[in-house]
Motif scaffolding. Structure first.
Motif, PDB file in Angstrom:
ATOM      1  N   LEU A   4       0.866  -1.179   0.000  1.00  0.00           N
ATOM      2  CA  LEU A   4       0.000   0.000   0.000  1.00  0.00           C
ATOM      3  C   LEU A   4       0.898   1.223   0.000  1.00  0.00           C
ATOM      4  O   LEU A   4       1.745   1.372   0.882  1.00  0.00           O
ATOM      5  CB  LEU A   4      -0.904   0.021   1.229  1.00  0.00           C
ATOM      6  CG  LEU A   4      -1.859  -1.154   1.411  1.00  0.00           C
ATOM      7  CD1 LEU A   4      -2.656  -0.995   2.706  1.00  0.00           C
ATOM      8  CD2 LEU A   4      -2.809  -1.262   0.232  1.00  0.00           C
ATOM      9  N   ALA A   5       0.715   2.083  -0.976  1.00  0.00           N
ATOM     10  CA  ALA A   5       1.565   3.257  -1.110  1.00  0.00           C
ATOM     11  C   ALA A   5       0.718   4.506  -1.019  1.00  0.00           C
ATOM     12  O   ALA A   5      -0.166   4.735  -1.853  1.00  0.00           O
ATOM     13  CB  ALA A   5       2.311   3.218  -2.435  1.00  0.00           C
ATOM     14  N   ALA A  24      -3.043   0.179  -3.884  1.00  0.00           N
ATOM     15  CA  ALA A  24      -2.648  -1.185  -3.543  1.00  0.00           C
ATOM     16  C   ALA A  24      -2.035  -1.850  -4.772  1.00  0.00           C
ATOM     17  O   ALA A  24      -2.543  -1.713  -5.885  1.00  0.00           O
ATOM     18  CB  ALA A  24      -3.851  -1.986  -3.079  1.00  0.00           C
ATOM     19  N   SER A  25      -0.946  -2.547  -4.539  1.00  0.00           N
ATOM     20  CA  SER A  25      -0.292  -3.253  -5.635  1.00  0.00           C
ATOM     21  C   SER A  25       0.223  -4.590  -5.140  1.00  0.00           C
ATOM     22  O   SER A  25       0.264  -4.862  -3.944  1.00  0.00           O
ATOM     23  CB  SER A  25       0.852  -2.409  -6.198  1.00  0.00           C
ATOM     24  OG  SER A  25       1.848  -2.197  -5.217  1.00  0.00           O
ATOM     25  N   GLY A  26       0.639  -5.413  -6.081  1.00  0.00           N
ATOM     26  CA  GLY A  26       1.146  -6.726  -5.723  1.00  0.00           C
ATOM     27  C   GLY A  26       0.207  -7.816  -6.178  1.00  0.00           C
ATOM     28  O   GLY A  26      -0.623  -7.618  -7.053  1.00  0.00           O
ATOM     29  N   SER A  27       0.319  -8.953  -5.543  1.00  0.00           N
ATOM     30  CA  SER A  27      -0.481 -10.112  -5.916  1.00  0.00           C
ATOM     31  C   SER A  27      -1.559 -10.356  -4.868  1.00  0.00           C
ATOM     32  O   SER A  27      -1.251 -10.643  -3.710  1.00  0.00           O
ATOM     33  CB  SER A  27       0.418 -11.349  -6.039  1.00  0.00           C
ATOM     34  OG  SER A  27      -0.343 -12.491  -6.339  1.00  0.00           O
ATOM     35  N   ASN A  76      -7.693   0.025  -7.703  1.00  0.00           N
ATOM     36  CA  ASN A  76      -7.282  -0.427  -6.366  1.00  0.00           C
ATOM     37  C   ASN A  76      -6.748   0.730  -5.530  1.00  0.00           C
ATOM     38  O   ASN A  76      -5.676   0.635  -4.902  1.00  0.00           O
ATOM     39  CB  ASN A  76      -6.231  -1.543  -6.466  1.00  0.00           C
ATOM     40  CG  ASN A  76      -6.791  -2.780  -7.106  1.00  0.00           C
ATOM     41  OD1 ASN A  76      -7.926  -3.200  -6.815  1.00  0.00           O
ATOM     42  ND2 ASN A  76      -6.030  -3.381  -7.996  1.00  0.00           N
ATOM     43  N   THR A  77      -7.481   1.821  -5.538  1.00  0.00           N
ATOM     44  CA  THR A  77      -7.068   2.995  -4.785  1.00  0.00           C
ATOM     45  C   THR A  77      -8.159   3.442  -3.818  1.00  0.00           C
ATOM     46  O   THR A  77      -9.343   3.180  -4.032  1.00  0.00           O
ATOM     47  CB  THR A  77      -6.738   4.177  -5.708  1.00  0.00           C
ATOM     48  OG1 THR A  77      -7.901   4.501  -6.493  1.00  0.00           O
ATOM     49  CG2 THR A  77      -5.573   3.851  -6.629  1.00  0.00           C
ATOM     50  N   VAL A  78      -7.724   4.109  -2.773  1.00  0.00           N
ATOM     51  CA  VAL A  78      -8.642   4.752  -1.833  1.00  0.00           C
ATOM     52  C   VAL A  78      -8.122   6.158  -1.592  1.00  0.00           C
ATOM     53  O   VAL A  78      -6.915   6.379  -1.484  1.00  0.00           O
ATOM     54  CB  VAL A  78      -8.764   3.954  -0.519  1.00  0.00           C
ATOM     55  CG1 VAL A  78      -7.433   3.831   0.197  1.00  0.00           C
ATOM     56  CG2 VAL A  78      -9.814   4.569   0.393  1.00  0.00           C
TER      57      VAL A  78
END
Length: 121
Positions: A4-5, A24-27, A76-78
């Protein structure tokens, strides 16, 4: 792995506006709730607000009417939009998400590294 960045922290004057974003990134298989917490010096981390996967919003009483959370599931963002900020809003703001990394895997909490928000009087 899930990352989470956060981005968008900084300094603003009382009454000002600021927007934070978290990606959010990744698997992962699915993201349940996403949201924000904050921690001021000498105080425990506290909830700011969350948004569920179905869009249900929850806010701390101290921020209702001033802070707005939204999410974009395609990215996938907030996002946390803040207005009418006061020095009491000064804190490190942390992005939080409940994520399942695979089908039939339990939801686990993930945190961003935090971003500083400072409101000057």
């Amino acid at each position: 792995q899930v990352q989470l960045a956060e981005s968008g922290g900084g300094m603003v004057r009382t009454g000002g506006l600021l927007s934070l974003s978290c990606a959010a990134s990744g698997s992962f298989f699915s993201i349940n709730s996403m949201g924000w917490y904050r921690q001021s010096p000498g105080k425990p981390r506290e909830l700011v607000g969350t948004v569920s996967s179905s869009g249900i919003l929850t806010y701390a009483d101290s921020v209702k009417g001033r802070l707005t959370i939204s999410r974009d599931d395609a990215k996938n963002t907030v996002t946390l939009q803040m207005r009418s900020l006061t020095p009491e809003d000064t804190a490190v703001y942390y992005c939080h998400a409940l994520v399942s990394t695979a089908r039939n895997k339990p939801l686990l909490p993930y945190w961003g590294q935090g971003t500083q928000v400072t409101v000057s009087s």
